[in-house]
Design a protein around this motif. Structure first.
Motif, mmCIF file in Angstrom:
data_model
loop_
_atom_site.group_PDB
_atom_site.id
_atom_site.type_symbol
_atom_site.label_atom_id
_atom_site.label_comp_id
_atom_site.label_asym_id
_atom_site.label_seq_id
_atom_site.Cartn_x
_atom_site.Cartn_y
_atom_site.Cartn_z
ATOM 1 N N LYS A 1 -2.952 90.766 8.947
ATOM 2 C CA LYS A 1 -2.058 89.650 9.167
ATOM 3 C C LYS A 1 -0.691 89.894 9.574
ATOM 4 O O LYS A 1 0.051 89.499 10.357
ATOM 5 N N GLY A 2 -0.011 90.901 8.683
ATOM 6 C CA GLY A 2 1.427 91.211 9.147
ATOM 7 C C GLY A 2 1.610 91.818 10.329
ATOM 8 O O GLY A 2 2.320 91.477 11.128
ATOM 9 N N ALA A 3 0.590 92.981 10.801
ATOM 10 C CA ALA A 3 0.768 93.672 11.835
ATOM 11 C C ALA A 3 0.566 92.530 13.183
ATOM 12 O O ALA A 3 1.403 92.502 14.085
ATOM 13 N N ASN A 4 -0.495 91.694 12.734
ATOM 14 C CA ASN A 4 -0.695 90.717 13.906
ATOM 15 C C ASN A 4 0.436 89.803 14.097
ATOM 16 O O ASN A 4 0.871 89.682 15.530
ATOM 17 N N GLN A 5 0.819 89.289 13.156
ATOM 18 C CA GLN A 5 2.178 88.450 13.436
ATOM 19 C C GLN A 5 3.110 89.058 14.026
ATOM 20 O O GLN A 5 3.997 88.532 14.897
ATOM 21 N N ALA A 6 3.379 90.410 13.598
ATOM 22 C CA ALA A 6 4.446 90.954 14.286
ATOM 23 C C ALA A 6 4.419 91.219 15.788
ATOM 24 O O ALA A 6 5.263 91.096 16.834
ATOM 25 N N VAL A 7 3.312 91.812 16.197
ATOM 26 C CA VAL A 7 2.769 91.837 17.500
ATOM 27 C C VAL A 7 2.779 90.760 18.348
ATOM 28 O O VAL A 7 3.402 90.669 19.349
ATOM 29 N N ALA A 8 2.530 89.538 17.803
ATOM 30 C CA ALA A 8 2.227 88.334 18.426
ATOM 31 C C ALA A 8 3.596 88.092 18.696
ATOM 32 O O ALA A 8 4.033 87.636 19.967
ATOM 33 N N ALA A 9 4.556 88.334 17.846
ATOM 34 C CA ALA A 9 6.223 87.931 18.116
ATOM 35 C C ALA A 9 6.777 88.724 19.139
ATOM 36 O O ALA A 9 7.426 88.404 20.093
ATOM 37 N N ALA A 10 6.461 90.098 18.996
ATOM 38 C CA ALA A 10 7.229 90.972 19.827
ATOM 39 C C ALA A 10 6.759 90.877 21.291
ATOM 40 O O ALA A 10 7.394 91.061 22.294
ATOM 41 N N LEU B 1 5.938 88.330 22.842
ATOM 42 C CA LEU B 1 6.707 87.367 23.561
ATOM 43 C C LEU B 1 8.199 87.507 23.901
ATOM 44 O O LEU B 1 8.993 86.842 24.512
ATOM 45 N N GLY B 2 8.633 88.723 23.062
ATOM 46 C CA GLY B 2 10.210 89.161 23.548
ATOM 47 C C GLY B 2 10.865 89.182 22.306
ATOM 48 O O GLY B 2 11.935 89.590 22.369
ATOM 49 N N ALA B 3 10.438 88.853 21.299
ATOM 50 C CA ALA B 3 11.170 88.910 20.044
ATOM 51 C C ALA B 3 11.292 90.322 19.546
ATOM 52 O O ALA B 3 10.499 91.180 19.883
ATOM 53 N N ARG B 4 12.569 90.520 19.007
ATOM 54 C CA ARG B 4 12.833 91.941 18.314
ATOM 55 C C ARG B 4 12.241 91.732 16.752
ATOM 56 O O ARG B 4 12.692 91.120 15.978
ATOM 57 N N VAL B 5 11.297 92.835 16.486
ATOM 58 C CA VAL B 5 10.363 92.508 15.305
ATOM 59 C C VAL B 5 10.242 94.068 14.412
ATOM 60 O O VAL B 5 10.447 94.832 15.243
ATOM 61 N N ALA B 6 10.509 93.854 13.373
ATOM 62 C CA ALA B 6 10.319 95.105 12.205
ATOM 63 C C ALA B 6 8.886 94.569 11.302
ATOM 64 O O ALA B 6 9.159 93.527 10.879
ATOM 65 N N LEU B 7 8.440 95.565 11.090
ATOM 66 C CA LEU B 7 7.513 95.553 10.098
ATOM 67 C C LEU B 7 7.485 96.359 8.995
ATOM 68 O O LEU B 7 7.741 97.625 8.931
ATOM 69 N N LEU B 8 7.429 95.726 7.753
ATOM 70 C CA LEU B 8 7.665 96.259 6.503
ATOM 71 C C LEU B 8 6.319 96.495 5.667
ATOM 72 O O LEU B 8 5.871 95.423 5.627
ATOM 73 N N GLY B 9 5.863 97.627 5.151
ATOM 74 C CA GLY B 9 4.510 97.486 4.710
ATOM 75 C C GLY B 9 4.229 98.987 4.670
ATOM 76 O O GLY B 9 5.025 99.932 4.402
#
Ligand code: ATP
Length: 306
Positions: free
Chosen positions: A54-63, A65-73
């Protein structure tokens, strides 16, 4: 040094719109003619391995679209961990806070039946090792982002620590589980699907009422996703329906994560909740038109075309 993005004119100086704190899994997918009964073995298709969680999916979905995203895990220092990093990198998600861990990467064993019906077993692996300490160590990162996006596939103490540090916490209470009142009070919004809403409230019911009942549990706002029917948003005692565009759905896997990632980004850029949810519903709808989770997530151009 002043807090990033809080002072001065011009564009925001925070490095990330959204910081996702959450899981990364390798999805091991096998198609089956029928699901095995207990004690039974069935033969399936060839194995397909996809990046998920779920974390990686949400991060990729936003990125995407053009968002600047970091994933912590956390991932394992293994083949699946490398796959997960590669997919994040491909979409421009920062994985500097995705720590290599002496444990196997998380996996989801997914059997897909002929009607697209899934049965899933998750072995959390490295995801179960995400600690409150990991989150506190990254406190400046979390404090700098307009939105921190959370789910429940990592241990609760880490989720709670991240919500406490967040300027705004988007919390997808999935998989549904009882959580402390303190976490509920920090959700803005609490995001659940209909089944999770029913589990949290103990009774099924009509979406508007469920949203109001969830709001009464303490979150600042609530979003219930309703599949093809879109979503309902509850805020300040009022409930708004958000439609989803009509599409030919091929595979709904990961639609909820696409929705939540998109929602987190639009909130991060300052959109009001109902408008952000309407945008997220378009992203969810676009995602169900293609098979897979991350593979199905749309670009901004595809959402605009819908
Ligand atoms: P999953 O667990 O499969 O990731 P979910 O149950 O968490 O999904 P859903 O409510 O099924 O989440 O879907 C999220 C959003 O995706 C919906 O609010 C809607 O906007 C969109 N969506 C899902 N299914 C469809 C569909 N069949 N047609 C149009 N839009 C859809």
């Amino acid at each position: 040094m002043s807090a990033v993005g809080e002072h001065g004119d011009g564009p925001p100086r925070h490095p990330f719109d959204v910081v996702v704190v959450g899981s990364a899994n390798a999805d091991l997918v096998v198609r089956v003619e029928r699901h095995p009964a207990p004690g039974e073995t069935v033969l399936g298709s060839e194995l397909a391995v996809h990046p998920g969680g779920k974390g990686a999916n949400q991060a990729v979905a936003a990125a995407r679209l053009g968002a600047r995203v970091a994933l912590l895990g956390r991932v394992g220092a293994d083949q699946h961990g490398r796959l997960l990093r590669e997919s994040l990198e491909h979409d421009g998600v920062d994985h500097g806070h995705l720590h290599d861990t002496p444990a196997a990467s998380g996996i989801a064993m997914i059997a897909v039946g002929p009607q697209g019906d899934n049965s899933i077993i998750v072995a959390p692996g490295a995801n179960a090792r995400v600690t409150e300490g990991d989150v506190l160590q990254a406190a400046p990162l979390l404090r700098s982002a307009p939105v921190v996006s959370l789910q429940l596939e990592i241990p609760l103490p880490a989720v709670l620590a991240a919500a406490r540090l967040a300027r705004r916490a988007v919390v997808n209470l999935s998989p549904a589980a009882p959580v402390p009142d303190e976490l509920l009070a920090l959700c803005d919004p609490l995001v659940v699907n209909e089944h999770e809403a029913a589990l949290l409230l103990g009774v099924p019911g009509e979406a508007d009422r469920q949203a109001k009942s969830l709001l009464a549990l303490g979150p600042r706002s609530v979003v219930i996703t309703l599949g093809a029917d879109g979503a309902v948003v509850a805020e300040d005692g009022a409930v708004h329906a958000v439609p989803s565009p009509r599409v030919a759905a091929v595979d709904t896997t990961g639609a909820g994560d696409a929705f939540t990632g998109a929602l987190a980004w639009r909130l991060a850029v300052g959109e009001p909740l109902t408008a952000a949810a309407a945008f997220a519903a378009r992203v969810g709808a676009a995602a169900v038109r293609r098979p897979g989770a991350q593979d199905s997530y749309p670009t901004m151009a595809e959402v605009e075309d819908l």
